[in-house]
Design a protein around this motif. Structure first.
Motif, PDB file in Angstrom:
ATOM      1  N   VAL A 235     -21.355 -27.948  45.279  1.00 31.29           N
ATOM      2  CA  VAL A 235     -20.889 -27.696  43.910  1.00 31.29           C
ATOM      3  C   VAL A 235     -20.102 -26.396  43.774  1.00 31.29           C
ATOM      4  O   VAL A 235     -19.635 -26.076  42.689  1.00 31.29           O
ATOM      5  N   GLY A 236     -19.948 -25.644  44.865  1.00 35.17           N
ATOM      6  CA  GLY A 236     -19.133 -24.440  44.789  1.00 35.17           C
ATOM      7  C   GLY A 236     -19.883 -23.243  44.239  1.00 35.17           C
ATOM      8  O   GLY A 236     -21.096 -23.264  44.085  1.00 35.17           O
ATOM      9  N   ALA A 237     -19.100 -22.190  43.954  1.00 34.25           N
ATOM     10  CA  ALA A 237     -19.692 -20.900  43.601  1.00 34.25           C
ATOM     11  C   ALA A 237     -20.151 -20.855  42.157  1.00 34.25           C
ATOM     12  O   ALA A 237     -19.693 -20.049  41.357  1.00 34.25           O
ATOM     13  N   GLN A 238     -21.023 -21.767  41.791  1.00 32.60           N
ATOM     14  CA  GLN A 238     -21.579 -21.743  40.432  1.00 32.60           C
ATOM     15  C   GLN A 238     -23.101 -21.845  40.519  1.00 32.60           C
ATOM     16  O   GLN A 238     -23.659 -22.950  40.610  1.00 32.60           O
ATOM     17  N   PRO A 239     -23.776 -20.691  40.488  1.00 30.48           N
ATOM     18  CA  PRO A 239     -25.210 -20.672  40.783  1.00 30.48           C
ATOM     19  C   PRO A 239     -26.046 -21.590  39.900  1.00 30.48           C
ATOM     20  O   PRO A 239     -27.039 -22.145  40.368  1.00 30.48           O
ATOM     21  N   ASN A 240     -25.673 -21.773  38.619  1.00 30.29           N
ATOM     22  CA  ASN A 240     -26.568 -22.585  37.784  1.00 30.29           C
ATOM     23  C   ASN A 240     -26.455 -24.082  38.073  1.00 30.29           C
ATOM     24  O   ASN A 240     -27.154 -24.881  37.468  1.00 30.29           O
ATOM     25  N   LEU A 241     -25.619 -24.465  39.020  1.00 29.37           N
ATOM     26  CA  LEU A 241     -25.562 -25.879  39.413  1.00 29.37           C
ATOM     27  C   LEU A 241     -26.265 -26.146  40.741  1.00 29.37           C
ATOM     28  O   LEU A 241     -26.439 -27.287  41.139  1.00 29.37           O
ATOM     29  N   HIS A 242     -26.651 -25.104  41.466  1.00 27.54           N
ATOM     30  CA  HIS A 242     -27.285 -25.330  42.768  1.00 27.54           C
ATOM     31  C   HIS A 242     -28.727 -25.768  42.611  1.00 27.54           C
ATOM     32  O   HIS A 242     -29.366 -25.460  41.657  1.00 27.54           O
TER      33      HIS A 242
ATOM     34  N   MET B  32     -24.652 -17.905  45.628  1.00 23.71           N
ATOM     35  CA  MET B  32     -23.418 -18.572  45.230  1.00 23.71           C
ATOM     36  C   MET B  32     -23.153 -19.867  45.994  1.00 23.71           C
ATOM     37  O   MET B  32     -22.223 -20.596  45.663  1.00 23.71           O
ATOM     38  N   ASP B  33     -23.924 -20.174  47.038  1.00 21.60           N
ATOM     39  CA  ASP B  33     -23.758 -21.474  47.694  1.00 21.60           C
ATOM     40  C   ASP B  33     -25.078 -22.241  47.769  1.00 21.60           C
ATOM     41  O   ASP B  33     -25.155 -23.291  48.402  1.00 21.60           O
ATOM     42  N   GLY B  34     -26.122 -21.713  47.126  1.00 20.75           N
ATOM     43  CA  GLY B  34     -27.399 -22.417  47.093  1.00 20.75           C
ATOM     44  C   GLY B  34     -28.245 -22.203  48.339  1.00 20.75           C
ATOM     45  O   GLY B  34     -29.306 -22.804  48.472  1.00 20.75           O
ATOM     46  N   SER B  35     -27.786 -21.370  49.263  1.00 23.50           N
ATOM     47  CA  SER B  35     -28.555 -21.110  50.484  1.00 23.50           C
ATOM     48  C   SER B  35     -28.918 -19.625  50.561  1.00 23.50           C
ATOM     49  O   SER B  35     -28.270 -18.791  49.936  1.00 23.50           O
ATOM     50  N   PRO B  36     -29.954 -19.312  51.339  1.00 23.31           N
ATOM     51  CA  PRO B  36     -30.468 -17.945  51.349  1.00 23.31           C
ATOM     52  C   PRO B  36     -29.667 -16.977  52.225  1.00 23.31           C
ATOM     53  O   PRO B  36     -28.744 -17.371  52.929  1.00 23.31           O
ATOM     54  N   ILE B  37     -30.069 -15.721  52.159  1.00 23.54           N
ATOM     55  CA  ILE B  37     -29.479 -14.659  52.975  1.00 23.54           C
ATOM     56  C   ILE B  37     -30.633 -13.955  53.704  1.00 23.54           C
ATOM     57  O   ILE B  37     -31.578 -13.509  53.059  1.00 23.54           O
TER      58      ILE B  37
ATOM     59  N   GLU C  29     -26.188 -28.381  23.107  1.00 25.81           N
ATOM     60  CA  GLU C  29     -24.799 -28.798  22.900  1.00 25.81           C
ATOM     61  C   GLU C  29     -23.821 -28.020  23.784  1.00 25.81           C
ATOM     62  O   GLU C  29     -22.642 -28.343  23.843  1.00 25.81           O
ATOM     63  N   PHE C  30     -24.319 -26.985  24.439  1.00 27.98           N
ATOM     64  CA  PHE C  30     -23.428 -26.090  25.190  1.00 27.98           C
ATOM     65  C   PHE C  30     -23.608 -26.268  26.697  1.00 27.98           C
ATOM     66  O   PHE C  30     -24.692 -26.613  27.157  1.00 27.98           O
ATOM     67  N   SER C  31     -22.568 -26.014  27.441  1.00 30.98           N
ATOM     68  CA  SER C  31     -22.756 -25.850  28.885  1.00 30.98           C
ATOM     69  C   SER C  31     -22.318 -24.428  29.243  1.00 30.98           C
ATOM     70  O   SER C  31     -21.440 -23.857  28.590  1.00 30.98           O
ATOM     71  N   ILE C  32     -22.941 -23.892  30.286  1.00 35.53           N
ATOM     72  CA  ILE C  32     -22.820 -22.459  30.556  1.00 35.53           C
ATOM     73  C   ILE C  32     -22.030 -22.239  31.837  1.00 35.53           C
ATOM     74  O   ILE C  32     -22.288 -22.880  32.854  1.00 35.53           O
ATOM     75  N   ARG C  33     -21.055 -21.343  31.746  1.00 37.69           N
ATOM     76  CA  ARG C  33     -20.162 -21.133  32.890  1.00 37.69           C
ATOM     77  C   ARG C  33     -20.204 -19.682  33.373  1.00 37.69           C
ATOM     78  O   ARG C  33     -19.193 -19.107  33.652  1.00 37.69           O
ATOM     79  N   SER C  34     -21.388 -19.068  33.334  1.00 38.50           N
ATOM     80  CA  SER C  34     -21.567 -17.809  34.043  1.00 38.50           C
ATOM     81  C   SER C  34     -20.804 -16.602  33.464  1.00 38.50           C
ATOM     82  O   SER C  34     -20.289 -16.647  32.355  1.00 38.50           O
ATOM     83  N   ASP C  35     -20.736 -15.567  34.262  1.00 38.69           N
ATOM     84  CA  ASP C  35     -20.314 -14.218  33.881  1.00 38.69           C
ATOM     85  C   ASP C  35     -18.933 -14.147  33.208  1.00 38.69           C
ATOM     86  O   ASP C  35     -17.937 -14.591  33.786  1.00 38.69           O
ATOM     87  N   ALA C  36     -18.887 -13.544  32.005  1.00 43.11           N
ATOM     88  CA  ALA C  36     -17.612 -13.435  31.289  1.00 43.11           C
ATOM     89  C   ALA C  36     -16.982 -12.055  31.446  1.00 43.11           C
ATOM     90  O   ALA C  36     -15.953 -11.768  30.844  1.00 43.11           O
ATOM     91  N   SER C  37     -17.598 -11.193  32.261  1.00 40.23           N
ATOM     92  CA  SER C  37     -17.054  -9.842  32.370  1.00 40.23           C
ATOM     93  C   SER C  37     -16.069  -9.716  33.533  1.00 40.23           C
ATOM     94  O   SER C  37     -15.485  -8.666  33.754  1.00 40.23           O
ATOM     95  N   LEU C  38     -15.892 -10.801  34.291  1.00 38.83           N
ATOM     96  CA  LEU C  38     -15.000 -10.739  35.451  1.00 38.83           C
ATOM     97  C   LEU C  38     -13.555 -10.930  35.023  1.00 38.83           C
ATOM     98  O   LEU C  38     -13.264 -11.675  34.091  1.00 38.83           O
ATOM     99  N   THR C  39     -12.654 -10.254  35.712  1.00 38.64           N
ATOM    100  CA  THR C  39     -11.228 -10.429  35.432  1.00 38.64           C
ATOM    101  C   THR C  39     -10.577 -11.094  36.640  1.00 38.64           C
ATOM    102  O   THR C  39     -10.719 -10.621  37.772  1.00 38.64           O
ATOM    103  N   ARG C  40      -9.882 -12.184  36.376  1.00 43.47           N
ATOM    104  CA  ARG C  40      -9.244 -12.921  37.469  1.00 43.47           C
ATOM    105  C   ARG C  40      -8.156 -12.068  38.107  1.00 43.47           C
ATOM    106  O   ARG C  40      -7.271 -11.559  37.417  1.00 43.47           O
TER     107      ARG C  40
END
Lengths: 93, 416
Positions: B409-416, B342-347, A17-28
């Motif tokens: 898809v941008g800087a979202q690793p779980n979507l690459h 972060m872009d789905g490509s290697p380093i 039921e959830f979607s995941i949006r990565s690291d929550a420790s970052l501050t904009r």
């Protein structure tokens, strides 16, 4: 990884039921922060092996953003809090 | 010892008693020219090409587990070079060419099988996207064929062509793609590197990186300190952990990807097929098991196991594509830790720390890249300059904006 996440509003719900949006420790950063700060915010990650805070969106439930604190090695879920509460607590601290 | 039909025959007649180990188990020397952290496919390939092509033989590969215990033995064994973007494609095509000559080159049977890959499409928009990709592949000399529905039906008659939601309209065929026996790749590279003098040290975990005057001078390990002139990291899912020892923060998240194999079946699928309406890819091994996989689980993980919800999702996608899979039993499933960039490509690059080189961010596409990754990383370490096909894989591209985002898809690793 536990198959159930205990949402503070909906109780134990299946992970799907959830979607995941990565690291929550970052501050904009502030809008006028320098490029290096923005680069670190957008691209660099601590990627901890152990305790990790993550944003989960309860997309098929209450649609609230949550902060899930988990262990990335054992998959144990330590806590689930509403993201607004988590931000408030962090602001106070 | 060189393997050949004759050596097989003579040894078989002698009761298979005279075989020597394929590689040594040496104790580490106090100092090496190059230390490679990570004895997976990429680390071993790097050692092989360093010693064979670039003439640097005083090399050690440090592996914390046993050889082949990481992602080199945890993938779905697919090789392909059907990439779209110019930063990626020449590199993967180099990899494909190296695969094509690999067994003769390292004298080991890796069962390279160019059985072809079909990417299915289910809508006009997807057909356009695959036509574009096919054209890019043609321009770069990879070769591609656009198949219509009837051509796909002749090749793979058992699929659900008339699915009400996702009818199969055709597919993009990449004939040179296929599969390789993955653990033989690790053993072949290990044996080849070892024969050129490389020390492969298993069960040796790196616990620290020593620096003097800003320069890397060696590593602390579970077997003591080992000095080096150059340190090369090829630690896949654990890249962040190792880079952290040198104070380097990476544009990488570690995620778990699961793979599956079914019970043995009679010959059924003679190529690799990917579903266009969900993430599912399948081939059949020579033992008859269907080897398949889907998406990463979606959350950061360092555990080599996944979630049942993902298992269910993968099975649903598989059955939607091939309904007869519904009664096939899954024999095994396993998880590997992917270094999702972060872009789905290697380093493949130097770092800002002297003597420290980085090979990471392979997402879940590292296996097919093994030969070229090793070759280009060895080139970088030996010449201190990037190989021409790997110039785009820079660590600073996230700062300069030169991303290689194949999926957009941008800087979202779980979507690459």
């Amino acid at each position: 990884m536990a198959s159930l996440i205990t949402c503070p509003h909906c109780g134990p719900r299946p992970k799907e039921e959830f979607s995941i949006r990565s690291d929550a420790s970052l501050t904009r950063p502030a809008p006028d922060a320098d490029a290096e700060t923005w680069h670190a915010y957008v691209y660099l990650r601590d990627n901890s092996r152990g305790r990790h805070r993550e944003y989960w969106h309860h997309a098929a439930g209450c649609r609230r953003w949550l902060v899930v604190e988990r262990d990335t090695q054992t998959h144990v879920v330590h806590s689930v809090t509403d993201a607004a509460d988590a931000t408030r607590t962090r602001g106070a601290a | 010892m060189r393997y050949s039909a004759l050596s097989l025959l003579t040894k078989a007649l002698g009761g298979n008693k005279g075989w020597s180990p394929a590689f040594r188990s040496p104790t580490p020397k106090p100092h090496y020219d190059v230390i490679i952290v990570g004895g997976g496919g990429h680390g071993l390939a790097t050692a092989y090409y360093l010693s064979k092509v670039f003439g640097i033989t005083n090399v050690a590969v440090l592996e914390k587990g046993y050889l082949g215990s990481g992602n080199i033995g945890r993938n779905t064994t697919i090789i392909r070079s059907n990439y779209l973007l110019p930063g990626n494609n020449p590199f993967y095509e180099l990899s494909m060419k190296l695969w094509e000559g690999l067994e003769q080159d390292f004298n080991f049977n890796a069962m390279v099988s160019q059985r072809g890959i079909v990417n299915l499409f289910h809508s006009d928009g997807q057909r356009d996207a695959y036509t574009r990709r096919g054209n890019a592949m043609q321009l770069l000399g990879v070769g591609a064929e656009l198949l219509d529905r009837d051509a796909v039906k002749t090749m793979l008659p058992f699929m659900d062509f008339d699915n009400a939601r996702f009818p199969i309209l055709g597919g993009l065929l990449h004939r040179r793609g296929g599969t390789v026996r993955h653990d033989a790749v690790a053993w072949g590279y290990a044996r080849g590197a070892d024969s050129h003098g490389v020390d492969i040290i298993q069960h040796c975990e790196v616990t620290g990186i020593r620096r003097e005057n800003g320069k890397v001078t060696g590593v602390e390990t579970s077997k003591g300190f080992i000095g080096c002139n150059r340190l090369a990291l090829a630690a896949a899912g654990n890249s962040t952990v190792v880079a952290d020892m040198a104070g380097l923060r990476l544009p990488i998240e570690s995620h778990v990807l699961q793979a599956f194999v079914s019970e043995g079946l009679k010959p059924f699928i003679d190529c690799v097929v990917t579903f266009g309406a969900g993430h599912f890819y399948v081939s059949q091994s020579d033992k008859g098991g269907l080897v398949f996989g889907g998406d990463i689980d979606g959350y950061n993980s360092y555990a080599q196991r996944g979630n049942l919800a993902t298992v269910e999702h993968v099975a649903e996608a598989g059955v939607a594509m091939i309904p007869s899979l519904s009664r096939v039993r899954v024999l095994r499933s396993w998880g590997g830790i992917m270094d999702m960039s972060m872009d789905g490509s290697p380093i493949i690059d130097r770092t800002h720390i002297d003597n420290l080189y980085l090979n990471a961010g392979w997402c879940y596409g590292g296996f097919k890249a093994t030969p070229a990754s090793g070759y280009c990383f060895a080139h970088l370490i030996a010449r201190n300059a990037p190989h021409e096909t790997a110039r785009a894989f820079r660590l600073d591209r996230f700062e300069t904006g030169r991303l290689i985002d194949e999926k957009g898809v941008g800087a979202q690793p779980n979507l690459h």
